[in-house]
Write an enzyme that holds these catalytic residues in place. Sequence first.
Site, PDB file in Angstrom:
ATOM      1  N   HIS A  45       0.868  -1.185   0.000  1.00  0.00           N
ATOM      2  CA  HIS A  45       0.000   0.000   0.000  1.00  0.00           C
ATOM      3  C   HIS A  45       0.907   1.238   0.000  1.00  0.00           C
ATOM      4  O   HIS A  45       2.032   1.187   0.516  1.00  0.00           O
ATOM      5  CB  HIS A  45      -0.827  -0.064   1.288  1.00  0.00           C
ATOM      6  CG  HIS A  45      -1.910   0.951   1.411  1.00  0.00           C
ATOM      7  ND1 HIS A  45      -1.670   2.248   1.797  1.00  0.00           N
ATOM      8  CD2 HIS A  45      -3.249   0.863   1.245  1.00  0.00           C
ATOM      9  CE1 HIS A  45      -2.815   2.905   1.862  1.00  0.00           C
ATOM     10  NE2 HIS A  45      -3.791   2.093   1.526  1.00  0.00           N
TER      11      HIS A  45
ATOM     12  N   GLN B 159      -4.677  -5.418   6.601  1.00  0.00           N
ATOM     13  CA  GLN B 159      -5.687  -6.298   5.998  1.00  0.00           C
ATOM     14  C   GLN B 159      -5.790  -7.648   6.686  1.00  0.00           C
ATOM     15  O   GLN B 159      -6.795  -8.341   6.532  1.00  0.00           O
ATOM     16  CB  GLN B 159      -5.372  -6.514   4.494  1.00  0.00           C
ATOM     17  CG  GLN B 159      -5.530  -5.289   3.632  1.00  0.00           C
ATOM     18  CD  GLN B 159      -6.958  -4.745   3.608  1.00  0.00           C
ATOM     19  OE1 GLN B 159      -7.922  -5.443   3.899  1.00  0.00           O
ATOM     20  NE2 GLN B 159      -7.095  -3.473   3.276  1.00  0.00           N
TER      21      GLN B 159
ATOM     22  N   LYS C 290     -10.749  -0.975  10.275  1.00  0.00           N
ATOM     23  CA  LYS C 290     -10.961  -2.134   9.402  1.00  0.00           C
ATOM     24  C   LYS C 290     -11.427  -3.355  10.192  1.00  0.00           C
ATOM     25  O   LYS C 290     -11.693  -4.404   9.631  1.00  0.00           O
ATOM     26  CB  LYS C 290      -9.677  -2.458   8.642  1.00  0.00           C
ATOM     27  CG  LYS C 290      -9.295  -1.373   7.623  1.00  0.00           C
ATOM     28  CD  LYS C 290      -8.166  -1.835   6.750  1.00  0.00           C
ATOM     29  CE  LYS C 290      -7.425  -0.685   6.110  1.00  0.00           C
ATOM     30  NZ  LYS C 290      -8.096  -0.131   4.935  1.00  0.00           N
TER      31      LYS C 290
ATOM     32  N   ASP D 234       2.843  -4.963   8.120  1.00  0.00           N
ATOM     33  CA  ASP D 234       1.641  -4.166   7.926  1.00  0.00           C
ATOM     34  C   ASP D 234       0.460  -5.140   7.970  1.00  0.00           C
ATOM     35  O   ASP D 234       0.203  -5.874   6.999  1.00  0.00           O
ATOM     36  CB  ASP D 234       1.728  -3.438   6.571  1.00  0.00           C
ATOM     37  CG  ASP D 234       0.453  -2.687   6.246  1.00  0.00           C
ATOM     38  OD1 ASP D 234      -0.562  -2.903   6.939  1.00  0.00           O
ATOM     39  OD2 ASP D 234       0.461  -1.905   5.274  1.00  0.00           O
TER      40      ASP D 234
ATOM     41  N   CYS E 129      -4.781   2.669  -3.539  1.00  0.00           N
ATOM     42  CA  CYS E 129      -3.526   3.141  -2.933  1.00  0.00           C
ATOM     43  C   CYS E 129      -2.404   2.134  -3.151  1.00  0.00           C
ATOM     44  O   CYS E 129      -1.584   1.878  -2.258  1.00  0.00           O
ATOM     45  CB  CYS E 129      -3.692   3.426  -1.436  1.00  0.00           C
ATOM     46  SG  CYS E 129      -4.814   4.761  -1.094  1.00  0.00           S
TER      47      CYS E 129
HETATM   48  N1  PLP Z   1      -1.723  -0.843   4.557  1.00  0.00           N
HETATM   49  C1  PLP Z   1      -2.654  -1.613   3.979  1.00  0.00           C
HETATM   50  C2  PLP Z   1      -2.292  -2.992   3.526  1.00  0.00           C
HETATM   51  C3  PLP Z   1      -3.954  -1.134   3.806  1.00  0.00           C
HETATM   52  O1  PLP Z   1      -4.877  -1.887   3.218  1.00  0.00           O
HETATM   53  C4  PLP Z   1      -4.265   0.172   4.256  1.00  0.00           C
HETATM   54  C5  PLP Z   1      -5.613   0.731   4.048  1.00  0.00           C
HETATM   55  O2  PLP Z   1      -6.312   0.376   3.151  1.00  0.00           O
HETATM   56  C6  PLP Z   1      -3.266   0.929   4.857  1.00  0.00           C
HETATM   57  C7  PLP Z   1      -2.009   0.385   4.987  1.00  0.00           C
HETATM   58  C8  PLP Z   1      -3.532   2.315   5.359  1.00  0.00           C
HETATM   59  O3  PLP Z   1      -4.412   2.258   6.426  1.00  0.00           O
HETATM   60  P1  PLP Z   1      -5.040   3.609   7.043  1.00  0.00           P
HETATM   61  O4  PLP Z   1      -5.626   4.346   5.881  1.00  0.00           O
HETATM   62  O5  PLP Z   1      -6.048   3.112   7.999  1.00  0.00           O
HETATM   63  O6  PLP Z   1      -3.929   4.345   7.682  1.00  0.00           O
END
Ligand code: PLP
Length: 415
Positions: A130, A210, A233, A207, A373
């Site tokens: 992401h 998900q 989430k 990370d 993203c």
């Molecule tokens: N990393 C991953 C794999 C994600 O799916 C997301 C959000 O979709 C993020 C980071 C960023 O999360 P946030 O927007 O809650 O900071």
Amino acid sequence: MKFKLDKLASNVKAIRQDFPILDREVNGKRLAYLDNAASSQRPVSVINKFNEIYSNNYSNVHRGVHTLSMESTELYENVRKKIANFINVDDQNEIIYTKGTTESINIVARGWAKYNLKKGDKVVLSEVEHHANLVPWFMLRDEIGIIIEFIPVLDDFNLDLDSLEKIIDKKTRLVAVSQISNSLGTIIPLNQIIETAHSNGALVLIDAAQSAPHQKIDVKDLGADFLVFSAHKLLGPNGVGVLWAKMDILEQFKPFIGGGDMISKVTFENATWNEIPYRFEAGTPNITGVIAFGEAIDYLNNNNYVELCQYAHYLSEFARKELSALSYIEILGPSDPSLRSSLFSFDIKGVHPHDVAQILDSAGVAIRAGHHCAQPTLNRFGFSSTARASFYLYNDMNDVEQFIESIDLVEKRFL
Ligand code: PLP
């Protein structure tokens, strides 16, 4: 198997009652919410928690000696323990409250990597990250001259694990990867990555944005050094996130944001820092959000979320199979079902994903369309955007049927 599915379906039917938003109509149709990878919905216990706190206990935390402040401080701090238990951490002070995954990763980049890495040190990412796990590292590279390298993603949507030995070497100080790709749905086998990183003396950031909503996260089992995820989430409020790191690593951090609560003493000349975790939580935090996140964790635990998520996975696989029978649809993601999560990206040839999402919306089906993203990942597979369906623990077979029927509408309209 059939018995288990029936049982899970009936459990889902029961918990759907807890999510008021699922009762609403969209464009005159029943809502089928399949945009869970972007953000989940909340059960009534989480929604009500805000009302309860604002009506009874709200005050600023950590500062007052009056009853309300002590009550809200206790409620707020109790959640730290809940989060620690949720990811199997012994020391609750290793849990740092943040705004979300994005802020958590930025704190690692700005608070730890900036001071502990030097020019020429390597940070290894993967090609399915992401933007939240790309851009902070680009910013740091431009500032201090770290080198960024990528574990490639193969044409089969899996990471090239054979390349690990070549890419992760003694110059590597950090490997930062997601556990589930938000754009491809690939489940990343982390063991080998973590092992290779550690054998080269590098730390590992996971990370879990998900993965945490769907599976039990056990940081001890994983052997990770940092783990980050977002409350919104997994049934919690937006604006709350988690950064976990081992205490000896947190001690290497410099505070990233200065202000109230993060200090021990301030003079006109200088300041000294408060203890960890407060050192990294300057200013009035998201008090009600954190407390409501505690309620979300209780809800997940009380409803055996891991089992319910198996049903979400079953639905995702079911929908995927139905769609893959349609010649005009290309579905991204690994061919091995055990490496697929409860989301998938797809492309309807000749129809822009935004048009797909709009038609589906007219049928009450909420999916995501865009680059998720993850622009470089989609570009790698020749797309600038895709449609994405993502399932969570309150989705049912009606959602799947509505989704598949709405795809017929796209065909009728555009093909
Ligand atoms: N990393 C991953 C794999 C994600 O799916 C997301 C959000 O979709 C993020 C980071 C960023 O999360 P946030 O927007 O809650 O900071």
